[in-house]
Scaffold this active site. Sequence first.
Site, PDB file in Angstrom:
ATOM      1  N   GLU A   1       0.832  -1.215   0.000  1.00 19.77           N
ATOM      2  CA  GLU A   1       0.000   0.000   0.000  1.00 19.77           C
ATOM      3  C   GLU A   1       0.868   1.268   0.000  1.00 19.77           C
ATOM      4  OE1 GLU A   1      -2.758   0.456   3.302  1.00 19.77           O
ATOM      5  OE2 GLU A   1      -3.617   2.266   2.472  1.00 19.77           O
TER       6      GLU A   1
ATOM      7  N   LYS B   1      -2.376  -2.139  -3.237  1.00 24.14           N
ATOM      8  CA  LYS B   1      -3.449  -1.285  -2.690  1.00 24.14           C
ATOM      9  C   LYS B   1      -3.065   0.182  -2.918  1.00 24.14           C
ATOM     10  CE  LYS B   1      -5.925  -0.249   1.611  1.00 24.14           C
ATOM     11  NZ  LYS B   1      -6.583  -0.820   2.783  1.00 24.14           N
TER      12      LYS B   1
HETATM   13  C1  5MM Z   1      -8.244   1.570   8.350  1.00 22.36           C
HETATM   14  O1  5MM Z   1      -7.193   2.508   8.336  1.00 22.36           O
HETATM   15  C2  5MM Z   1      -5.893   1.958   8.095  1.00 22.36           C
HETATM   16  C3  5MM Z   1      -4.986   2.204   9.242  1.00 22.36           C
HETATM   17  O2  5MM Z   1      -4.572   3.520   9.323  1.00 22.36           O
HETATM   18  P1  5MM Z   1      -3.671   4.010  10.591  1.00 22.36           P
HETATM   19  O3  5MM Z   1      -2.547   3.060  10.784  1.00 22.36           O
HETATM   20  O4  5MM Z   1      -3.222   5.366  10.126  1.00 22.36           O
HETATM   21  O5  5MM Z   1      -4.552   4.083  11.759  1.00 22.36           O
HETATM   22  C4  5MM Z   1      -5.375   2.450   6.744  1.00 22.36           C
HETATM   23  O6  5MM Z   1      -4.092   2.003   6.437  1.00 22.36           O
HETATM   24  C5  5MM Z   1      -6.323   1.927   5.722  1.00 22.36           C
HETATM   25  O7  5MM Z   1      -6.199   0.527   5.632  1.00 22.36           O
HETATM   26  C6  5MM Z   1      -6.085   2.499   4.343  1.00 22.36           C
HETATM   27  O8  5MM Z   1      -5.635   3.820   4.357  1.00 22.36           O
HETATM   28  C7  5MM Z   1      -7.401   2.430   3.596  1.00 22.36           C
HETATM   29  O9  5MM Z   1      -8.378   3.075   4.372  1.00 22.36           O
HETATM   30  P2  5MM Z   1      -9.260   4.187   3.684  1.00 22.36           P
HETATM   31  O10 5MM Z   1     -10.037   4.793   4.834  1.00 22.36           O
HETATM   32  O11 5MM Z   1      -8.301   5.156   3.041  1.00 22.36           O
HETATM   33  O12 5MM Z   1     -10.105   3.430   2.694  1.00 22.36           O
END
Ligand code: 5MM
Length: 342
Positions: free
Chosen positions: A177, A222
């Site tokens: 990602e 991702k």
């Molecule tokens: C769910 O959020 C994930 C964890 O983020 P933190 O480590 O900053 O708390 C994040 O990595 C998430 O898996 C991705 O960004 C995709 O989430 P979104 O909200 O962008 O779809």
Amino acid sequence: MNKELNNVAQMMVKPGKGILAADESNATITKRFNQINLECSKESRRNYREMLFRSSEAMENYISGVILYDETIRQKSETGEYLTDIIQKSNSLVGIKVDTGAKPLALDNSQTITEGLDGLRERLNEYYNLGARFAKWRGVIEISKDNPTSYAIKANAQALARYAALCQEANIVPIIEPEVLMDSQNSNHNIKECERITTWVLNTVFEELFNAKIELEGIVLKPNMIIPGKFCKERSSPNEIAERTLSCLKETVPHGVPGIAFLSGGQNDIEATEHLSIINTSSNNPWNITFSFGRALQHESIMTWGGKVEKITDAQKAFTHRAKMNSFASLGKWNVDLENND
Ligand code: 5MM
């Protein structure tokens, strides 16, 4: 080719299904709970996530896998069942976030490097024994006047490659990602700038994956969609977003990669679904393209739940609806009427 890794990667991006990103760190889930005035505790985090994983219609039909946080992979429900067992019973795969977060880059605190490589080999073996069959690591790239630098892009790409190699050694599929942010305070870049930087980032990531001898058949990418920054005044149409996203991916992502599962990145629920659906109306995509959303899958559900036991059924319905809409989008079959007629 490692058949086991390839099978898991194929399952993760199976047409009509996508991934639930429920791996918020405690700091992030605290922000989400603040929106509903709910205290963030081990128990409230467990109750919320258990509510999602027990949404059997969504989990069985639309969710191929769930990305968990370290706390959750070890957690039991009130009735003593491991949350991982609930996920597996619905035929969904268990995944785990293994990075320990994006930290300021030394001597340049305007950019970040994602940490978590120390001791990762041992942690991965433990996670495999706890049921994890895939993992996630997020590198964060922010666009501003002077950033990103090639050093920051390369450092993050190299960390992703080192993580991916350790995962494949442990028989775990790495989700790669590299997120180019659309919603930071500095995000006033236009869509072309997002396209230029994302192309640069993805090219660097695949070069580093090659250097690290990664088997591309055993990963899932991702990425962010190609989209203007949140504060950019020049807005772009859904068709332009879908076209630029596909063209950037076709330029940078080798065909050996089984699937691409987008992050939502701060898009609202409907936008994220609509963009995914248009991307999937193109008939000659070389990979399965689906969702790995956090916010865009959970937002409606968390707001409906509000931390109240009596709202669990409604919140599960909201989650199931969103998952179903994104399932349609992963097949290129979503349209706005489905939102109201489900
Ligand atoms: C769910 O959020 C994930 C964890 O983020 P933190 O480590 O900053 O708390 C994040 O990595 C998430 O898996 C991705 O960004 C995709 O989430 P979104 O909200 O962008 O779809």
